[in-house]
Design a protein around this motif. Structure first.
Motif, PDB file in Angstrom:
ATOM      1  N   GLN A  31      -9.171   8.699 -19.731  1.00  0.00           N
ATOM      2  CA  GLN A  31      -9.824   9.894 -19.184  1.00  0.00           C
ATOM      3  C   GLN A  31     -11.344   9.826 -19.379  1.00  0.00           C
ATOM      4  OE1 GLN A  31      -7.861  13.414 -20.649  1.00  0.00           O
ATOM      5  NE2 GLN A  31      -5.881  12.774 -19.831  1.00  0.00           N
ATOM      6  N   GLY A  32     -11.896   8.804 -18.758  1.00  0.00           N
ATOM      7  CA  GLY A  32     -13.357   8.637 -18.839  1.00  0.00           C
ATOM      8  C   GLY A  32     -13.810   8.145 -20.198  1.00  0.00           C
ATOM      9  N   PHE A  33     -12.980   7.352 -20.854  1.00  0.00           N
ATOM     10  CA  PHE A  33     -13.266   6.799 -22.182  1.00  0.00           C
ATOM     11  C   PHE A  33     -13.518   7.895 -23.215  1.00  0.00           C
ATOM     12  CE2 PHE A  33     -14.187   3.262 -19.324  1.00  0.00           C
ATOM     13  CZ  PHE A  33     -13.398   2.281 -19.895  1.00  0.00           C
ATOM     14  N   THR A  34     -12.763   8.985 -23.085  1.00  0.00           N
ATOM     15  CA  THR A  34     -12.869  10.058 -24.066  1.00  0.00           C
ATOM     16  C   THR A  34     -11.736  10.021 -25.098  1.00  0.00           C
ATOM     17  OG1 THR A  34     -11.664  11.599 -22.630  1.00  0.00           O
ATOM     18  CG2 THR A  34     -14.085  11.586 -22.465  1.00  0.00           C
ATOM     19  N   HIS A  35     -10.707   9.198 -24.844  1.00  0.00           N
ATOM     20  CA  HIS A  35      -9.610   9.021 -25.801  1.00  0.00           C
ATOM     21  C   HIS A  35      -9.738   7.635 -26.425  1.00  0.00           C
ATOM     22  CE1 HIS A  35      -7.475  12.692 -24.836  1.00  0.00           C
ATOM     23  NE2 HIS A  35      -7.682  12.436 -23.550  1.00  0.00           N
ATOM     24  N   LEU A  36      -9.938   7.595 -27.731  1.00  0.00           N
ATOM     25  CA  LEU A  36     -10.256   6.353 -28.426  1.00  0.00           C
ATOM     26  C   LEU A  36      -9.182   5.284 -28.252  1.00  0.00           C
ATOM     27  CD1 LEU A  36     -12.160   4.757 -30.249  1.00  0.00           C
ATOM     28  CD2 LEU A  36     -10.941   5.715 -32.217  1.00  0.00           C
ATOM     29  N   VAL A  37      -7.917   5.619 -28.474  1.00  0.00           N
ATOM     30  CA  VAL A  37      -6.863   4.602 -28.414  1.00  0.00           C
ATOM     31  C   VAL A  37      -6.777   3.987 -27.018  1.00  0.00           C
ATOM     32  CG1 VAL A  37      -4.376   4.197 -28.626  1.00  0.00           C
ATOM     33  CG2 VAL A  37      -5.563   5.597 -30.323  1.00  0.00           C
ATOM     34  N   TRP A  38      -6.728   4.843 -25.989  1.00  0.00           N
ATOM     35  CA  TRP A  38      -6.680   4.337 -24.617  1.00  0.00           C
ATOM     36  C   TRP A  38      -7.924   3.495 -24.309  1.00  0.00           C
ATOM     37  CZ3 TRP A  38      -2.753   4.031 -21.378  1.00  0.00           C
ATOM     38  CH2 TRP A  38      -1.688   4.918 -21.475  1.00  0.00           C
TER      39      TRP A  38
END
Length: 128
Positions: free
Chosen positions: A41-48
């Motif tokens: 989500q736009g590099f807002t979730h660290l793991v993803w």
């Protein structure tokens, strides 16, 4: 390993399956990259985001390995086709996306194009 007198890449006697296997693997990592970027989500979730980074590095590595022996135009088209088809097919599995008959038809066109590119690169079918 044999060498040539011109500037071509040395041959090792190995089959063409190696570069194509690397290209398929690069395509699989490209699908993982596209899906994980979506999940980030736009590099807002660290793991993803970290998963996306790993897939990105892997897809670039295996693409570069494949392009040592496959023409860049064909290799890139196949790699992008695998990424597009895989992402479109798996997007609805992992995310709230739709998959319509129209999308399926156009993805089939991409798959057919990738198959024809592979055949065009085959020494059995080329005019060289």
């Amino acid at each position: 390993m044999t060498t040539t007198n011109d500037n071509t890449v040395p041959t090792t006697g190995r089959s063409a399956a190696g570069p194509w296997s690397a290209l398929l693997l690069a395509g699989a990592f490209e699908v993982g990259y596209a899906l994980s970027v979506n999940g980030s989500q736009g590099f807002t979730h660290l793991v993803w985001s970290l998963v996306a980074l790993v897939f990105f590095l892997c897809t670039l590595f295996f693409l570069s390995v494949a392009l040592k022996r496959i023409d860049v135009g064909i290799g890139y088209a196949v790699w992008a086709g695998i990424g597009a088809v895989g992402s479109a097919a798996l997007g609805p599995v992992f995310f709230d996306e739709t998959f319509t008959a129209t999308k399926a038809i156009w993805l089939a066109v991409i798959i057919a194009g990738v198959v024809w590119l592979k055949l065009a690169d085959s020494t059995r079918f080329s005019n060289d």
